[in-house]
Design an enzyme around this catalytic site. Structure first.
Site, mmCIF file in Angstrom:
data_model
loop_
_atom_site.group_PDB
_atom_site.id
_atom_site.type_symbol
_atom_site.label_atom_id
_atom_site.label_comp_id
_atom_site.label_asym_id
_atom_site.label_seq_id
_atom_site.Cartn_x
_atom_site.Cartn_y
_atom_site.Cartn_z
ATOM 1 N N HIS A 139 -14.866 -63.843 2.791
ATOM 2 C CA HIS A 139 -14.329 -63.403 4.079
ATOM 3 C C HIS A 139 -13.230 -62.388 3.841
ATOM 4 O O HIS A 139 -12.825 -62.137 2.702
ATOM 5 C CB HIS A 139 -13.824 -64.591 4.918
ATOM 6 N N CYS A 147 -5.385 -60.824 1.646
ATOM 7 C CA CYS A 147 -6.550 -61.369 2.363
ATOM 8 C C CYS A 147 -7.244 -60.342 3.245
ATOM 9 O O CYS A 147 -8.319 -60.616 3.777
ATOM 10 C CB CYS A 147 -6.139 -62.578 3.205
ATOM 11 N N HIS A 166 -14.121 -67.849 -1.671
ATOM 12 C CA HIS A 166 -13.550 -69.157 -1.975
ATOM 13 C C HIS A 166 -14.684 -70.139 -2.203
ATOM 14 O O HIS A 166 -15.783 -69.974 -1.663
ATOM 15 C CB HIS A 166 -12.728 -69.696 -0.791
ATOM 16 N N HIS A 174 -22.835 -69.313 0.629
ATOM 17 C CA HIS A 174 -23.211 -68.008 0.090
ATOM 18 C C HIS A 174 -23.398 -66.966 1.193
ATOM 19 O O HIS A 174 -24.387 -66.229 1.219
ATOM 20 C CB HIS A 174 -24.446 -68.103 -0.811
ATOM 21 N N GLU A 184 -9.203 -74.453 1.167
ATOM 22 C CA GLU A 184 -9.537 -73.097 0.735
ATOM 23 C C GLU A 184 -9.228 -72.890 -0.744
ATOM 24 O O GLU A 184 -9.954 -72.180 -1.443
ATOM 25 C CB GLU A 184 -8.730 -72.101 1.583
#
Length: 141
Positions: free
Chosen positions: A27, A37, A43, A78, A125
């Site tokens: 992400h 980020c 992750h 995935h 996470e």
């Protein structure tokens, strides 16, 4: 998987089911305030889902563990979270991921005759960072 202990959610249900799973997903949070980020990264998320209820189905389940995994793992493993329609108008933060997992699980539970409730979703996470999502009582009434 290493045994994890998660915050307990208080409830008065007769049964409590917990399902742990992990999945790999990428992400990004496309805003400079997100720091590192803002760039695509991935992750290995560790997820715990807590379901409660007073009645079991005809097989003796609140819900089959396999069905929980199908709802969450099959959808997100995935993948790039930003590509999912539920993140079209919001960023896929860990908080939002936990909320969306709760929404998907509760949607399934609401179709069951014995009406179990999703009480909590924990999304880890990193080894040191996790989010707990607990719905308000009116969300699961």
């Amino acid at each position: 998987m290493i045994q994890q202990f998660y915050p307990q959610v208080p409830h008065n249900f007769r049964y409590e089911l917990n399902k742990d799973m992990h999945l790999a997903a990428a992400h990004f949070i496309p805003d400079s305030k997100a720091g590192q980020c803002q760039h695509m990264h991935g992750h290995t998320y560790f997820i715990n889902i807590t379901i409660g209820g007073d009645q079991l189905d005809e097989l003796g389940f609140l819900i089959n563990f396999k069905r929980i995994k199908e709802i969450v793992h099959k959808r997100y493993d995935h993948s790039v979270l930003n590509d999912h329609p539920e993140y079209k108008d919001v960023y896929p933060t860990t908080e939002r991921v936990a909320e969306q997992i709760w929404t998907a699980i509760q949607k399934e539970l609401s179709t069951l005759v014995h009406q179990p409730k999703c009480l909590q979703v924990v999304v880890r996470e990193t080894p040191t960072s996790y989010v707990v999502y607990r719905p308000k009582p009116e969300d699961i009434a």
